[in-house]
Design a protein around this motif. Structure first.
Motif, PDB file in Angstrom:
ATOM      1  N   ILE A  10      19.616 -33.662   1.038  1.00  0.00           N
ATOM      2  CA  ILE A  10      18.714 -33.411  -0.084  1.00  0.00           C
ATOM      3  C   ILE A  10      17.543 -32.580   0.393  1.00  0.00           C
ATOM      4  N   LEU A  11      17.313 -31.512  -0.318  1.00  0.00           N
ATOM      5  CA  LEU A  11      16.212 -30.633   0.045  1.00  0.00           C
ATOM      6  C   LEU A  11      14.952 -31.048  -0.702  1.00  0.00           C
ATOM      7  N   SER A  12      13.853 -30.934  -0.019  1.00  0.00           N
ATOM      8  CA  SER A  12      12.565 -31.211  -0.627  1.00  0.00           C
ATOM      9  C   SER A  12      12.041 -29.958  -1.311  1.00  0.00           C
ATOM     10  N   PRO A  13      11.244 -30.116  -2.366  1.00  0.00           N
ATOM     11  CA  PRO A  13      10.614 -28.937  -2.991  1.00  0.00           C
ATOM     12  C   PRO A  13       9.733 -28.178  -2.002  1.00  0.00           C
ATOM     13  N   LEU A  14       9.367 -28.830  -0.904  1.00  0.00           N
ATOM     14  CA  LEU A  14       8.530 -28.175   0.101  1.00  0.00           C
ATOM     15  C   LEU A  14       9.342 -27.317   1.056  1.00  0.00           C
ATOM     16  N   ASP A  15      10.677 -27.473   1.022  1.00  0.00           N
ATOM     17  CA  ASP A  15      11.522 -26.662   1.901  1.00  0.00           C
ATOM     18  C   ASP A  15      11.570 -25.234   1.382  1.00  0.00           C
ATOM     19  N   ARG A  16      11.417 -24.298   2.283  1.00  0.00           N
ATOM     20  CA  ARG A  16      11.351 -22.879   1.907  1.00  0.00           C
ATOM     21  C   ARG A  16      12.459 -22.089   2.578  1.00  0.00           C
ATOM     22  N   CYS A  17      12.900 -21.045   1.866  1.00  0.00           N
ATOM     23  CA  CYS A  17      13.884 -20.121   2.413  1.00  0.00           C
ATOM     24  C   CYS A  17      13.341 -19.505   3.704  1.00  0.00           C
ATOM     25  N   ASP A  18      14.168 -19.477   4.744  1.00  0.00           N
ATOM     26  CA  ASP A  18      13.743 -18.901   6.020  1.00  0.00           C
ATOM     27  C   ASP A  18      13.617 -17.383   5.956  1.00  0.00           C
ATOM     28  N   ARG A  19      14.155 -16.779   4.923  1.00  0.00           N
ATOM     29  CA  ARG A  19      14.131 -15.321   4.826  1.00  0.00           C
ATOM     30  C   ARG A  19      12.988 -14.815   3.951  1.00  0.00           C
ATOM     31  N   CYS A  20      12.757 -15.460   2.810  1.00  0.00           N
ATOM     32  CA  CYS A  20      11.793 -14.882   1.871  1.00  0.00           C
ATOM     33  C   CYS A  20      10.706 -15.859   1.435  1.00  0.00           C
ATOM     34  N   GLY A  21      10.817 -17.128   1.806  1.00  0.00           N
ATOM     35  CA  GLY A  21       9.769 -18.077   1.469  1.00  0.00           C
ATOM     36  C   GLY A  21       9.891 -18.700   0.098  1.00  0.00           C
ATOM     37  N   ALA A  22      10.946 -18.367  -0.642  1.00  0.00           N
ATOM     38  CA  ALA A  22      11.173 -19.001  -1.941  1.00  0.00           C
ATOM     39  C   ALA A  22      11.624 -20.443  -1.730  1.00  0.00           C
ATOM     40  N   THR A  23      11.584 -21.221  -2.792  1.00  0.00           N
ATOM     41  CA  THR A  23      12.033 -22.616  -2.689  1.00  0.00           C
ATOM     42  C   THR A  23      13.485 -22.656  -2.226  1.00  0.00           C
ATOM     43  N   ALA A  24      13.741 -23.431  -1.197  1.00  0.00           N
ATOM     44  CA  ALA A  24      15.094 -23.495  -0.633  1.00  0.00           C
ATOM     45  C   ALA A  24      16.021 -24.257  -1.561  1.00  0.00           C
ATOM     46  N   GLN A  25      17.217 -23.704  -1.752  1.00  0.00           N
ATOM     47  CA  GLN A  25      18.226 -24.378  -2.558  1.00  0.00           C
ATOM     48  C   GLN A  25      19.514 -24.564  -1.784  1.00  0.00           C
ATOM     49  N   ALA A  26      19.523 -24.148  -0.541  1.00  0.00           N
ATOM     50  CA  ALA A  26      20.721 -24.310   0.274  1.00  0.00           C
ATOM     51  C   ALA A  26      20.301 -24.605   1.710  1.00  0.00           C
ATOM     52  N   LYS A  27      21.077 -25.462   2.334  1.00  0.00           N
ATOM     53  CA  LYS A  27      20.831 -25.779   3.727  1.00  0.00           C
ATOM     54  C   LYS A  27      22.073 -25.395   4.509  1.00  0.00           C
ATOM     55  N   VAL A  28      21.863 -24.743   5.634  1.00  0.00           N
ATOM     56  CA  VAL A  28      22.980 -24.292   6.454  1.00  0.00           C
ATOM     57  C   VAL A  28      22.914 -25.018   7.789  1.00  0.00           C
ATOM     58  N   VAL A  29      24.024 -25.639   8.145  1.00  0.00           N
ATOM     59  CA  VAL A  29      24.111 -26.286   9.449  1.00  0.00           C
ATOM     60  C   VAL A  29      25.045 -25.460  10.310  1.00  0.00           C
ATOM     61  N   LEU A  30      24.490 -24.885  11.361  1.00  0.00           N
ATOM     62  CA  LEU A  30      25.267 -24.013  12.234  1.00  0.00           C
ATOM     63  C   LEU A  30      26.179 -24.835  13.123  1.00  0.00           C
ATOM     64  N   ALA A  31      27.262 -24.188  13.565  1.00  0.00           N
ATOM     65  CA  ALA A  31      28.223 -24.870  14.426  1.00  0.00           C
ATOM     66  C   ALA A  31      27.533 -25.391  15.685  1.00  0.00           C
ATOM     67  N   GLY A  32      26.521 -24.675  16.166  1.00  0.00           N
ATOM     68  CA  GLY A  32      25.813 -25.077  17.362  1.00  0.00           C
ATOM     69  C   GLY A  32      24.788 -26.170  17.130  1.00  0.00           C
TER      70      GLY A  32
END
Ligand SMILES: [Zn+2]
Length: 62
Positions: A10-32
């Motif tokens: 679950i993403l918090s409204p405080l989570d921000r896109c790492d690219r543009c700073g917009a509200t995050a709506q997706a979380k990516v978990v890298l293989a590493g």
């Protein structure tokens, strides 16, 4: 080891896109083990690349 993940982070409204700073709506978990946050726009833009990296993409639809 389970091959699929059934719980969606679950993403918090405080989570921000790492690219543009917009509200995050997706979380990516890298293989590493790293994590990235994307807005819907950047999740779509980077989706194909993430597949190549075997990253898991969790979308939170609001
Ligand atoms: Zn973005």
């Amino acid at each position: 080891m389970p091959t699929s993940i059934t719980t969606v982070p679950i993403l918090s409204p405080l989570d921000r896109c790492d690219r543009c700073g917009a509200t995050a709506q997706a979380k990516v978990v890298l293989a590493g083990g790293g994590e990235l946050l994307f807005c819907a726009h950047h999740a779509r833009e980077h989706g194909p690349r993430l597949n190549e990296l075997q990253a898991k993409l969790f979308l939170q639809l609001t």
